[in-house]
Design an enzyme around this catalytic site. Structure first.
Site, PDB file in Angstrom:
ATOM      1  CG  ASP A 155       2.059 -22.060 -28.944  1.00  0.00           C
ATOM      2  OD1 ASP A 155       2.475 -20.943 -28.613  1.00  0.00           O
ATOM      3  OD2 ASP A 155       2.482 -23.121 -28.440  1.00  0.00           O
ATOM      4  CG  HIS A 208       5.445 -20.434 -26.684  1.00  0.00           C
ATOM      5  ND1 HIS A 208       4.506 -21.429 -26.886  1.00  0.00           N
ATOM      6  CD2 HIS A 208       6.044 -20.733 -25.510  1.00  0.00           C
ATOM      7  CE1 HIS A 208       4.548 -22.280 -25.874  1.00  0.00           C
ATOM      8  NE2 HIS A 208       5.476 -21.884 -25.024  1.00  0.00           N
ATOM      9  CB  SER A 248       6.138 -24.775 -23.942  1.00  0.00           C
ATOM     10  OG  SER A 248       5.056 -24.136 -23.350  1.00  0.00           O
TER      11      SER A 248
END
Length: 758
Positions: free
Chosen positions: A140, A213, A543
């Site tokens: 990520d 994220h 996600s």
């Protein structure tokens, strides 16, 4: 990918991603290529494969450099070449393929309780010992190591099986890793070869997460317990990852300009060496054949090493045939809601109120309603209704509530635009693309997001009332919202365009308004103007659903260390639920009607039943090689995927229908009979299972032989055949659905069925 269905930080990321293409290094002709080599063909004059790779490259270019050499994910290397050099390299001995690099994008805590992982069920999953030996690897944007979600309080020594490390870089030292965060690496060579050097004034050239994220996904999968967690007071409570005792290893492969396949392959290569047990990847690109798909290729190598690979299905719903990451050795995860919401009311001057959602924290609006204007009437731009940057006229907005339509730019950016023009609040209305799906955001001003139906009514009011007024009232957090879950509109849908005979997604998990750890570099909106800093953030996307399944897979691995990745996925799929407690089917928020296996796969994940599924559908690398033969892949294509010289048996009839998958996708071409064979393994001991067939159509008769499977001991295997007999035709594009369920009275082992007329 539909930009309107992404979380706002992810939208901001994608906007930056597209802007990044203004820079192309080494001239327009050069591009990055991933070169697959037949390792066994290395001439004896070379001692190391890397020397052979370098020599092969020198034969076509004296200036080209090796970006990465790969030993696990693939056998080969990546480099920068002109198209002519790439064609020339393909003719060199031992070169299997030379494929252009792909760019991938991010598919951007109530959930433990919602999933049944609360204290009364703690005895199902051990809190020490084997659960602390499982390592979840996350590819990520990196990690914010100071987050309490990565605290190692109460953790014992790092598992002796761990071979990884902690890489230093900008704003990151190796000492930031600990007994919880046991690995942190970054991969930027592929990104920098295309986009130029990482801009260290904007992001750290290290494992540090300046986006948010990566910290969110990794803490969702395996974050430590954090009491008193919330976003600005919303969703307050105790945050914890799905596998709170598992260790975390992060591999930063995504940058402001995207996630490049040469970096992704290098990270998978290293993660295999490091000895992770689960790989979580909340990213994806366009679909392509498996021998061209770097994620699929890397995942195959991981699967062979016993590593379960969980990937997000994509955020391109509600359109059909929009899935990413559909290889059958990948667990593909769609998104659903949970039973928590953040209501915010749009109050109109005509006395009508409409419920929406918001995460705004700040001073409330005045008690009285304020002047109300539609953005399209406060702008000279043709798309002024969308509240794009610089499109609103301050004189027409100042001191007013502004109605903006959803679409094109980020939801939170619209609020920023309204605030910059002097607006005091915003009502954000869904259009047909998003329907009634409500995604909450931490707006910069009082705002509420409403569904399409309410939006149409509010829009009519503001356009027709001579003196429209409005206000917004933030109501905080509510739980036990019903019905829940519902399938998220943004969640990508089947059917599977690469292999229609494999049903995808595999299942759904929580992916809407999820609270998890965040970066200290950005505010909750991800906007540059957002100076707020939070320890936790609430965002949405597949996600978010992917790491839920990654963490749950780690839990199952801790209880059943001998289970293969296919066995773990099978347990999660066959125990997933498709109905609410009242027996009614799970709904699709887009239509308000029951969802189908093309939306929810096998159903919504249910970890407390997955721990003891009764039967499993297992698969090995050899089974997947037979699957590739059934696709009529050439020897070189099979070698690109599997890194081995494998020849399909010309005397054997290979069929995709015979891959031992826990679901059934039948593509009907006219009339006929379609047979599917499956083998189940008992993991629940002795027992007799009877079959039950459910179908919503009489056009196809479904029969199962034998109808009873009897097991005498654990690990005993039994096979059965399903025959689909087409009795009548339907229009091309029609679909019917059903299920095949085996039960011994204690376990229900369910497989979804999708029948499509082509």
């Amino acid at each position: 990918m539909s930009s309107s269905s992404l979380s706002s930080p992810a939208l901001f990321f994608i906007l930056l991603l597209h802007l990044g293409f203004c820079h192309v290094s080494q001239g327009a002709q050069h591009a990055t290529y991933i070169v697959h080599m037949a390792q066994s063909q290395m001439p004896s004059s070379f001692d190391l494969h890397s020397l052979w790779y370098d020599s092969s490259l020198r034969s076509v270019s004296q200036s080209a450099q090796l970006l990465y050499t790969y030993n696990n994910a693939i056998h080969g290397f990546s480099t920068r070449l002109t198209p002519q050099e790439a064609d020339s390299l393909l003719t060199q001995p031992g070169v299997i393929s030379v494929l252009p690099e792909q760019r991938y994008e991010l598919h951007t805590t109530r959930t433990p309780l919602f999933l049944g992982l609360d204290v009364p069920n703690a005895d199902l999953f051990p809190e020490t010992g084997s659960s602390s030996d499982v390592v979840v690897g996350v590819l990520d944007t990196g990690v914010w190591p100071e987050s309490k979600s990565f605290s190692d309080v109460g953790f014992g020594p790092i598992p002796s099986t761990w071979k990884g490390g902690c890489e230093a870089g900008t704003n990151f030292t190796a000492s930031l890793c600990n007994r919880k965060l046991i690995g942190a690496r970054f991969f930027a060579r592929g990104y920098e070869a295309t986009m130029g050097p990482v801009d260290e004034s904007k992001e750290s050239r290290s494992p540090r997460d300046d986006d948010g994220h990566g910290s969110h996904t990794s803490s969702t999968a395996a974050g430590s317990i954090v009491e008193g967690a919330s976003l600005l007071g919303f969703a307050s409570g105790t945050a914890r990852g799905m596998a709170q005792r598992a260790r975390v290893a992060v591999y930063k492969v995504c940058w402001e300009g995207g996630c490049f396949s040469s970096d992704i392959l290098a990270a998978i290569d290293k993660a295999i060496d490091d000895n992770v047990n689960v790989l979580s990847m909340s990213l994806g690109g366009g679909t392509s054949d498996y021998y061209r798909d770097s994620v699929a290729i890397g995942a195959f190598a991981a699967m062979e090493r016993g590593i379960l690979v969980s990937c997000s299905a994509g955020n391109s719903g509600p359109s059909s045939s929009t899935l990413s990451n559909v290889a059958p050795w990948i667990t593909t995860v769609g998104a659903g809601t949970i039973d928590r919401d953040f209501p915010a009311v749009a109050i109109l001057g005509n006395g009508k109120n409409y419920s929406g959602v918001s995460l705004f924290k700040g001073d409330a609006l005045p008690a009285k309603t304020l002047p109300f204007v539609y953005a399209g009437n406060a702008s000279n731009a043709t798309n002024g209704n969308l509240c794009g940057t610089g499109t609103l006229i301050p004189e027409k907005v100042k001191g007013k509530i502004v109605m903006c339509d959803r679409g094109v730019n980020a939801r939170v950016q619209k609020g920023e635009v309204v605030k910059a023009a002097g607006g005091l609040g915003m009502i954000l209305a869904n259009t047909a693309e998003n329907g009634e799906e409500l995604v909450a955001d931490a707006h910069l001003l009082p705002a509420t997001a409403v569904g399409e139906k309410a939006g149409d009514i509010i829009r009519h009011y503001v356009l027709t009332d001579p003196n429209p007024t409005a206000s917004v009232l933030i109501r905080g957090t509510v739980v036990n919202v019903q019905p829940s879950p519902v399938v998220a509109a943004f969640s990508s849908r089947g059917p599977n365009t690469i292999t229609p005979d494999i049903l995808k997604p595999d299942l759904i998990a929580p992916g809407v308004n999820i609270l998890a750890g965040w970066t200290g570099s950005k505010g909750p909106t991800g906007l540059a103007s957002d100076n707020r800093r939070v320890e936790f953030n609430i965002i949405s996307g597949t996600s978010m659903s992917c790491p839920h399944v990654s963490g749950l897979a780690a839990l199952l691995k801790s209880v059943h260390p001998e289970w293969s990745p296919a066995a773990i996925r099978s347990a999660l799929m066959t125990t997933a639920y498709k109905t609410y407690k009242d027996g009614k089917p799970i709904l699709d928020v887009t239509t308000g009607k029951p969802s189908t296996p093309f939306e929810h796969g096998a159903g919504h994940v249910s970890p407390t039943t997955a721990i003891n599924p009764g039967l499993i559908y297992d698969l090995t690398a050899v089974d997947y090689l037979g699957f590739l033969c059934a696709l009529n892949y050439t020897p070189s294509q099979i070698r690109s995927v599997s890194r081995r010289n494998y020849t399909c048996d010309p005397s054997k009839k290979y069929s995709v229908a015979d891959l031992n998958y826990p679901s059934f996708a039948v593509n009907v071409d006219g009339s006929g009979v379609y047979k599917y064979t499956r083998t189940v393994t008992s993991v629940g001991g002795a027992g007799s299972y009877s079959v039950k067939v459910n179908s919503d159509t009489t056009a196809v008769k479904i029969s199962v032989e034998p109808a009873v499977l009897s097991f005498k001991e654990v690990n005993e295997k039994k096979s059965y055949t399903v025959t689909f007999t087409v009795n009548s035709s339907k229009a091309s594009g029609s679909n019917s659905f059903g299920s095949i369920e085996w039960s011994d009275g204690k376990h229900v082992v369910a497989s979804p069925v999708a029948i499509s007329w082509t």
